[in-house]
Design a protein around this motif. Structure first.
Motif, PDB file in Angstrom:
ATOM      1  N   PHE A  92     -40.544 -14.655   0.413  1.00  0.00           N
ATOM      2  CA  PHE A  92     -41.236 -15.849  -0.059  1.00  0.00           C
ATOM      3  C   PHE A  92     -41.533 -15.734  -1.550  1.00  0.00           C
ATOM      4  N   TRP A  93     -42.093 -14.602  -1.952  1.00  0.00           N
ATOM      5  CA  TRP A  93     -42.451 -14.384  -3.359  1.00  0.00           C
ATOM      6  C   TRP A  93     -41.211 -14.516  -4.254  1.00  0.00           C
ATOM      7  N   LYS A  94     -40.108 -13.911  -3.831  1.00  0.00           N
ATOM      8  CA  LYS A  94     -38.874 -13.965  -4.622  1.00  0.00           C
ATOM      9  C   LYS A  94     -38.291 -15.374  -4.654  1.00  0.00           C
ATOM     10  N   SER A  95     -38.403 -16.105  -3.548  1.00  0.00           N
ATOM     11  CA  SER A  95     -37.876 -17.470  -3.498  1.00  0.00           C
ATOM     12  C   SER A  95     -38.637 -18.389  -4.449  1.00  0.00           C
ATOM     13  N   VAL A  96     -39.940 -18.240  -4.498  1.00  0.00           N
ATOM     14  CA  VAL A  96     -40.740 -19.044  -5.424  1.00  0.00           C
ATOM     15  C   VAL A  96     -40.401 -18.674  -6.865  1.00  0.00           C
ATOM     16  N   LYS A  97     -40.247 -17.396  -7.128  1.00  0.00           N
ATOM     17  CA  LYS A  97     -39.887 -16.948  -8.479  1.00  0.00           C
ATOM     18  C   LYS A  97     -38.538 -17.542  -8.898  1.00  0.00           C
ATOM     19  N   TRP A  98     -37.585 -17.512  -7.987  1.00  0.00           N
ATOM     20  CA  TRP A  98     -36.265 -18.093  -8.270  1.00  0.00           C
ATOM     21  C   TRP A  98     -36.380 -19.600  -8.505  1.00  0.00           C
ATOM     22  N   ILE A 153     -44.141 -27.429 -11.682  1.00  0.00           N
ATOM     23  CA  ILE A 153     -43.745 -26.029 -11.539  1.00  0.00           C
ATOM     24  C   ILE A 153     -44.859 -25.147 -10.988  1.00  0.00           C
ATOM     25  N   ASP A 154     -46.095 -25.613 -11.049  1.00  0.00           N
ATOM     26  CA  ASP A 154     -47.220 -24.812 -10.554  1.00  0.00           C
ATOM     27  C   ASP A 154     -47.504 -25.051  -9.064  1.00  0.00           C
ATOM     28  N   LEU A 155     -46.612 -25.748  -8.376  1.00  0.00           N
ATOM     29  CA  LEU A 155     -46.845 -26.134  -6.978  1.00  0.00           C
ATOM     30  C   LEU A 155     -47.210 -24.942  -6.094  1.00  0.00           C
ATOM     31  N   PHE A 156     -46.497 -23.836  -6.236  1.00  0.00           N
ATOM     32  CA  PHE A 156     -46.700 -22.688  -5.346  1.00  0.00           C
ATOM     33  C   PHE A 156     -47.538 -21.567  -5.968  1.00  0.00           C
ATOM     34  N   ASP A 157     -48.158 -21.816  -7.112  1.00  0.00           N
ATOM     35  CA  ASP A 157     -48.869 -20.737  -7.806  1.00  0.00           C
ATOM     36  C   ASP A 157     -49.925 -20.062  -6.931  1.00  0.00           C
ATOM     37  N   GLY A 158     -50.748 -20.871  -6.280  1.00  0.00           N
ATOM     38  CA  GLY A 158     -51.828 -20.300  -5.463  1.00  0.00           C
ATOM     39  C   GLY A 158     -51.292 -19.444  -4.326  1.00  0.00           C
ATOM     40  N   ALA A 159     -50.284 -19.948  -3.637  1.00  0.00           N
ATOM     41  CA  ALA A 159     -49.714 -19.204  -2.511  1.00  0.00           C
ATOM     42  C   ALA A 159     -49.012 -17.942  -2.993  1.00  0.00           C
ATOM     43  N   GLN A 160     -48.300 -18.046  -4.093  1.00  0.00           N
ATOM     44  CA  GLN A 160     -47.577 -16.880  -4.601  1.00  0.00           C
ATOM     45  C   GLN A 160     -48.539 -15.773  -5.019  1.00  0.00           C
TER      46      GLN A 160
END
Length: 204
Positions: A92-98, A153-160
């Motif tokens: 998940f972390w890598k997918s968000v980073k990508w 681009i900040d959509l997943f910041d909290g979850a990540q």
């Protein structure tokens, strides 16, 4: 050896002592003494200026962000997560980073579709690879995906960030006790690359 050296000094200027007989044993002792005398300051200098440290010191100084930025280290940590049945956190972390890295290279429709895929696979309730994030963060992301046609681009910041902290304080702490980690921090691969310390914020 010290007595021999001191004994060779004639403070009174009177050379009436018995001459020193330089045997091979004395020569060897003198050579060892000289080696220690001249190399010890150099070793101290290298340790201070170049940061040479024990494996324990290196192990304590390495954090999760170092491993995620190092190809070999990341693979070792991924193998550890597979053994713990928690590899979904890293994927998940890598997918968000990508997704973030490709954000400005894709259209808004593709960005939104890929964001929806990430949410469906890792964040939605009952997802096949559901990760452990707080309900408020999950609900906020879901609501934004429903309401925003142009996701930011900040959509997943909290979850990540939550998943990063979970891996860092939980899985990575256990990983640092494993044989694989201890073998790696003593390897030439680690020492030659010297692991430039990264701030977690630079990886998110």
């Amino acid at each position: 050896l010290l007595s021999i050296v001191l004994g060779s000094i004639d403070p009174g200027g009177v050379q009436d002592r018995t001459p020193i007989v330089w045997t091979w044993g004395i020569v060897a002792d003198f050579a060892i003494f000289s080696l220690i005398l001249f190399t010890l300051p150099y070793q101290i200098y290298r340790s201070y200026y170049y940061g040479e440290a024990s494996e324990d010191d290196i192990g304590r100084s390495i954090n999760l962000s170092d491993f995620l930025e190092n190809e070999t280290g990341a693979k070792l940590f991924e193998n550890h997560l597979l053994e713990e049945f928690s590899a979904e956190n890293l994927t998940f972390w890598k997918s968000v980073k990508w997704w973030k890295e490709k954000f400005n290279q894709t259209s808004k429709d593709i960005r939104r579709r890929e964001a929806q895929n990430i949410f469906s696979r890792w964040l939605s309730v009952g997802a096949l690879f559901q990760v452990n994030v707080s309900h408020p963060i999950r609900d906020t992301i879901g609501k934004r995906l429903e309401e925003e046609t142009n996701v930011s681009i900040d959509l997943f910041d909290g979850a990540q960030k939550e998943i990063y902290r979970l891996m860092d304080t939980d899985s990575f702490s256990r990983f640092k006790q494993t044989r694989a980690f201890k073998q790696y921090i003593g390897s030439d691969d680690l020492r030659s690359s010297a692991f430039e310390m990264q701030s977690p914020e630079t990886l998110i």
